[in-house]
Design a protein around this motif. Structure first.
Motif, PDB file in Angstrom:
ATOM      1  N   THR A  55       0.853  -1.189   0.000  1.00 56.67           N
ATOM      2  CA  THR A  55       0.000   0.000   0.000  1.00 56.67           C
ATOM      3  C   THR A  55       0.891   1.242   0.000  1.00 56.67           C
ATOM      4  OG1 THR A  55      -0.118   0.466   2.385  1.00 56.67           O
ATOM      5  CG2 THR A  55      -1.539  -1.293   1.553  1.00 56.67           C
ATOM      6  N   THR A  56       0.244   2.413   0.006  1.00 60.48           N
ATOM      7  CA  THR A  56       0.984   3.670   0.126  1.00 60.48           C
ATOM      8  C   THR A  56       0.636   4.371   1.433  1.00 60.48           C
ATOM      9  OG1 THR A  56      -0.775   4.842  -1.069  1.00 60.48           O
ATOM     10  CG2 THR A  56       1.078   4.002  -2.369  1.00 60.48           C
ATOM     11  N   ARG A  57      -0.008   3.664   2.360  1.00 64.54           N
ATOM     12  CA  ARG A  57      -0.446   4.291   3.605  1.00 64.54           C
ATOM     13  C   ARG A  57       0.431   3.857   4.778  1.00 64.54           C
ATOM     14  NH1 ARG A  57      -3.184   1.362   7.347  1.00 64.54           N
ATOM     15  NH2 ARG A  57      -4.073  -0.655   6.761  1.00 64.54           N
ATOM     16  N   LEU A  58       0.387   4.682   5.828  1.00 66.79           N
ATOM     17  CA  LEU A  58       1.135   4.384   7.037  1.00 66.79           C
ATOM     18  C   LEU A  58       0.398   3.366   7.897  1.00 66.79           C
ATOM     19  CD1 LEU A  58       2.165   8.026   8.005  1.00 66.79           C
ATOM     20  CD2 LEU A  58       3.696   6.236   7.157  1.00 66.79           C
ATOM     21  N   GLU A  59       1.148   2.578   8.610  1.00 66.00           N
ATOM     22  CA  GLU A  59       0.601   1.645   9.596  1.00 66.00           C
ATOM     23  C   GLU A  59       0.130   2.450  10.804  1.00 66.00           C
ATOM     24  OE1 GLU A  59       2.414  -2.267  11.865  1.00 66.00           O
ATOM     25  OE2 GLU A  59       3.597  -0.425  11.864  1.00 66.00           O
ATOM     26  N   ASN A  60      -0.977   2.022  11.425  1.00 66.15           N
ATOM     27  CA  ASN A  60      -1.371   2.680  12.673  1.00 66.15           C
ATOM     28  C   ASN A  60      -0.955   1.812  13.871  1.00 66.15           C
ATOM     29  OD1 ASN A  60      -3.669   0.959  13.585  1.00 66.15           O
ATOM     30  ND2 ASN A  60      -4.727   1.787  11.784  1.00 66.15           N
ATOM     31  N   SER A  61      -1.015   2.409  15.045  1.00 62.40           N
ATOM     32  CA  SER A  61      -0.491   1.728  16.238  1.00 62.40           C
ATOM     33  C   SER A  61      -1.314   0.514  16.648  1.00 62.40           C
ATOM     34  CB  SER A  61      -0.397   2.722  17.405  1.00 62.40           C
ATOM     35  OG  SER A  61       0.624   3.667  17.160  1.00 62.40           O
ATOM     36  N   ALA A  62      -2.615   0.516  16.341  1.00 64.79           N
ATOM     37  CA  ALA A  62      -3.435  -0.652  16.643  1.00 64.79           C
ATOM     38  C   ALA A  62      -3.018  -1.832  15.764  1.00 64.79           C
ATOM     39  CB  ALA A  62      -4.915  -0.331  16.431  1.00 64.79           C
ATOM     40  N   GLU A  63      -2.740  -1.548  14.504  1.00 65.00           N
ATOM     41  CA  GLU A  63      -2.273  -2.609  13.603  1.00 65.00           C
ATOM     42  C   GLU A  63      -0.928  -3.148  14.071  1.00 65.00           C
ATOM     43  OE1 GLU A  63      -4.120  -1.175   9.327  1.00 65.00           O
ATOM     44  OE2 GLU A  63      -2.407  -0.090  10.149  1.00 65.00           O
ATOM     45  N   HIS A  64      -0.054  -2.257  14.489  1.00 61.21           N
ATOM     46  CA  HIS A  64       1.256  -2.700  14.990  1.00 61.21           C
ATOM     47  C   HIS A  64       1.106  -3.579  16.233  1.00 61.21           C
ATOM     48  CE1 HIS A  64       5.402  -2.724  16.269  1.00 61.21           C
ATOM     49  NE2 HIS A  64       5.066  -2.144  17.419  1.00 61.21           N
ATOM     50  N   SER A  65       0.195  -3.199  17.127  1.00 58.82           N
ATOM     51  CA  SER A  65      -0.011  -3.981  18.356  1.00 58.82           C
ATOM     52  C   SER A  65      -0.501  -5.384  18.031  1.00 58.82           C
ATOM     53  CB  SER A  65      -1.015  -3.268  19.272  1.00 58.82           C
ATOM     54  OG  SER A  65      -0.525  -2.013  19.665  1.00 58.82           O
ATOM     55  N   TRP A  66      -1.430  -5.479  17.079  1.00 57.98           N
ATOM     56  CA  TRP A  66      -1.911  -6.800  16.641  1.00 57.98           C
ATOM     57  C   TRP A  66      -0.764  -7.609  16.033  1.00 57.98           C
ATOM     58  CZ3 TRP A  66      -1.563  -8.355  11.522  1.00 57.98           C
ATOM     59  CH2 TRP A  66      -2.062  -9.640  11.267  1.00 57.98           C
ATOM     60  N   HIS A  67      -0.003  -6.966  15.159  1.00 59.43           N
ATOM     61  CA  HIS A  67       1.105  -7.652  14.490  1.00 59.43           C
ATOM     62  C   HIS A  67       2.138  -8.124  15.513  1.00 59.43           C
ATOM     63  CE1 HIS A  67       3.986  -7.551  10.761  1.00 59.43           C
ATOM     64  NE2 HIS A  67       3.608  -8.776  11.072  1.00 59.43           N
ATOM     65  N   LEU A  68       2.391  -7.278  16.500  1.00 62.61           N
ATOM     66  CA  LEU A  68       3.345  -7.615  17.552  1.00 62.61           C
ATOM     67  C   LEU A  68       2.887  -8.832  18.347  1.00 62.61           C
ATOM     68  CD1 LEU A  68       5.921  -6.840  19.129  1.00 62.61           C
ATOM     69  CD2 LEU A  68       4.509  -5.280  20.491  1.00 62.61           C
ATOM     70  N   ALA A  69       1.614  -8.864  18.705  1.00 60.76           N
ATOM     71  CA  ALA A  69       1.083  -9.996  19.471  1.00 60.76           C
ATOM     72  C   ALA A  69       1.166 -11.284  18.661  1.00 60.76           C
ATOM     73  CB  ALA A  69      -0.359  -9.719  19.885  1.00 60.76           C
ATOM     74  N   MET A  70       0.755 -11.239  17.412  1.00 59.76           N
ATOM     75  CA  MET A  70       0.786 -12.443  16.569  1.00 59.76           C
ATOM     76  C   MET A  70       2.224 -12.901  16.316  1.00 59.76           C
ATOM     77  SD  MET A  70      -2.273 -13.478  15.940  1.00 59.76           S
ATOM     78  CE  MET A  70      -1.796 -14.717  14.735  1.00 59.76           C
ATOM     79  N   ALA A  71       3.116 -11.949  16.076  1.00 60.40           N
ATOM     80  CA  ALA A  71       4.517 -12.303  15.815  1.00 60.40           C
ATOM     81  C   ALA A  71       5.159 -12.951  17.041  1.00 60.40           C
ATOM     82  CB  ALA A  71       5.295 -11.055  15.402  1.00 60.40           C
ATOM     83  N   CYS A  72       4.889 -12.382  18.216  1.00 58.54           N
ATOM     84  CA  CYS A  72       5.422 -12.967  19.448  1.00 58.54           C
ATOM     85  C   CYS A  72       4.909 -14.378  19.647  1.00 58.54           C
ATOM     86  CB  CYS A  72       5.039 -12.100  20.649  1.00 58.54           C
ATOM     87  SG  CYS A  72       5.986 -10.581  20.810  1.00 58.54           S
ATOM     88  N   TRP A  73       3.635 -14.573  19.447  1.00 56.62           N
ATOM     89  CA  TRP A  73       3.003 -15.895  19.599  1.00 56.62           C
ATOM     90  C   TRP A  73       3.660 -16.901  18.669  1.00 56.62           C
ATOM     91  CZ3 TRP A  73      -2.991 -16.734  18.640  1.00 56.62           C
ATOM     92  CH2 TRP A  73      -3.326 -18.039  19.045  1.00 56.62           C
ATOM     93  N   SER A  74       3.817 -16.524  17.407  1.00 52.47           N
ATOM     94  CA  SER A  74       4.406 -17.437  16.427  1.00 52.47           C
ATOM     95  C   SER A  74       5.855 -17.776  16.769  1.00 52.47           C
ATOM     96  CB  SER A  74       4.331 -16.796  15.036  1.00 52.47           C
ATOM     97  OG  SER A  74       4.922 -17.639  14.071  1.00 52.47           O
ATOM     98  N   ILE A  75       6.636 -16.774  17.127  1.00 51.53           N
ATOM     99  CA  ILE A  75       8.053 -16.999  17.441  1.00 51.53           C
ATOM    100  C   ILE A  75       8.215 -17.870  18.679  1.00 51.53           C
ATOM    101  CG2 ILE A  75      10.142 -15.819  18.257  1.00 51.53           C
ATOM    102  CD1 ILE A  75       9.455 -13.576  16.242  1.00 51.53           C
ATOM    103  N   VAL A  76       7.377 -17.626  19.685  1.00 52.62           N
ATOM    104  CA  VAL A  76       7.429 -18.437  20.908  1.00 52.62           C
ATOM    105  C   VAL A  76       7.184 -19.907  20.589  1.00 52.62           C
ATOM    106  CG1 VAL A  76       6.142 -18.985  23.009  1.00 52.62           C
ATOM    107  CG2 VAL A  76       6.875 -16.653  22.593  1.00 52.62           C
ATOM    108  N   GLU A  77       6.177 -20.169  19.766  1.00 51.24           N
ATOM    109  CA  GLU A  77       5.843 -21.554  19.421  1.00 51.24           C
ATOM    110  C   GLU A  77       6.939 -22.192  18.564  1.00 51.24           C
ATOM    111  OE1 GLU A  77       3.297 -23.271  20.478  1.00 51.24           O
ATOM    112  OE2 GLU A  77       1.914 -21.766  21.279  1.00 51.24           O
TER     113      GLU A  77
END
Length: 219
Positions: A55-77
């Motif tokens: 896209t050409t748009r900026l990420e918002n902080s809510a999207e980052h928080s979701w991405h952070l939670a999912m990424a942490c979960w995946s890496i932990v597993e």
């Protein structure tokens, strides 16, 4: 009507046991509950400096928080890390919540070191908002901000990895816009060498690549 639809409707029509304790629910103001939910929704209005891939748009902080939670979960597993999943995911979700009031502070901004002051004040306000059911909101935020647990350590690694990844996959647009240097990026990710060596090794290679592409100033 298809059989699948009839079956789904039949399940919905089956009487369900109420989820909340009736006596407890009688003392909770749903207007207050929805008030707090809308307070949380405000995080969607806080734009970060990273661009969303494709896209050409900026990420918002809510999207980052979701991405952070999912990424942490995946890496932990994937790496079979011995951490408390619930604690980690709660910290990921609350990580940027103070930005509702404070706004996002760019990683390479001169004011980065003071960002926690306004964010902490924002968390304090949210803690006291009507309808908040999270009694330890401030405590969880403070742990992710100043703690030294394994969960906090991993959170900080992944929090740095994600915007780096977005920059790498948007042709370094944010780096270029802000005239970010190779040494700035290397320095901001240096701590990962001890916390998660394999991720740090990967980052180092990508920093070399980004510099050769001209996305980072070679300084």
């Amino acid at each position: 009507m298809p059989i699948e639809t009839i079956s789904a409707n039949a399940k919905l029509a089956t009487k369900q046991t109420p989820l909340p304790n009736p006596k407890l629910a009688a003392n909770i103001d749903i207007d207050g509950v929805t008030h707090f939910l809308l307070e949380l929704d405000a995080l969607k209005r806080i734009n970060r400096r990273s661009y969303v891939t494709g896209t050409t748009r900026l990420e918002n902080s809510a999207e980052h928080s979701w991405h952070l939670a999912m990424a942490c979960w995946s890496i932990v597993e994937l790496f079979e890390l011995d951490v408390n999943h619930e604690k980690l995911l709660k910290m990921a979700l609350i990580h940027d919540l103070g930005e509702i009031d404070a706004g996002d502070t760019f990683l390479y901004a001169d004011s980065r070191g003071d960002a926690h002051v306004d964010e902490r004040a924002g968390i304090t306000r949210l803690q006291s908002e009507r309808g908040n059911g999270i009694a330890d909101l401030s405590e969880v935020w403070e742990e992710q901000e100043t703690g030294h647990s394994k969960e906090t350590q991993l959170l900080r690694v992944v929090d740095r990895l994600l915007p780096f990844l977005l920059n790498l996959n948007t042709n370094g647009k944010t780096w270029i816009d802000a005239n970010v240097t190779r040494s700035q990026v290397a320095g901001a990710h240096e701590f990962i060498k001890d916390s998660f060596p394999s991720i740090h090794d990967w980052l180092a290679k990508q920093i070399d690549y980004a510099t050769k592409q001209g996305w980072l100033i070679d300084a």
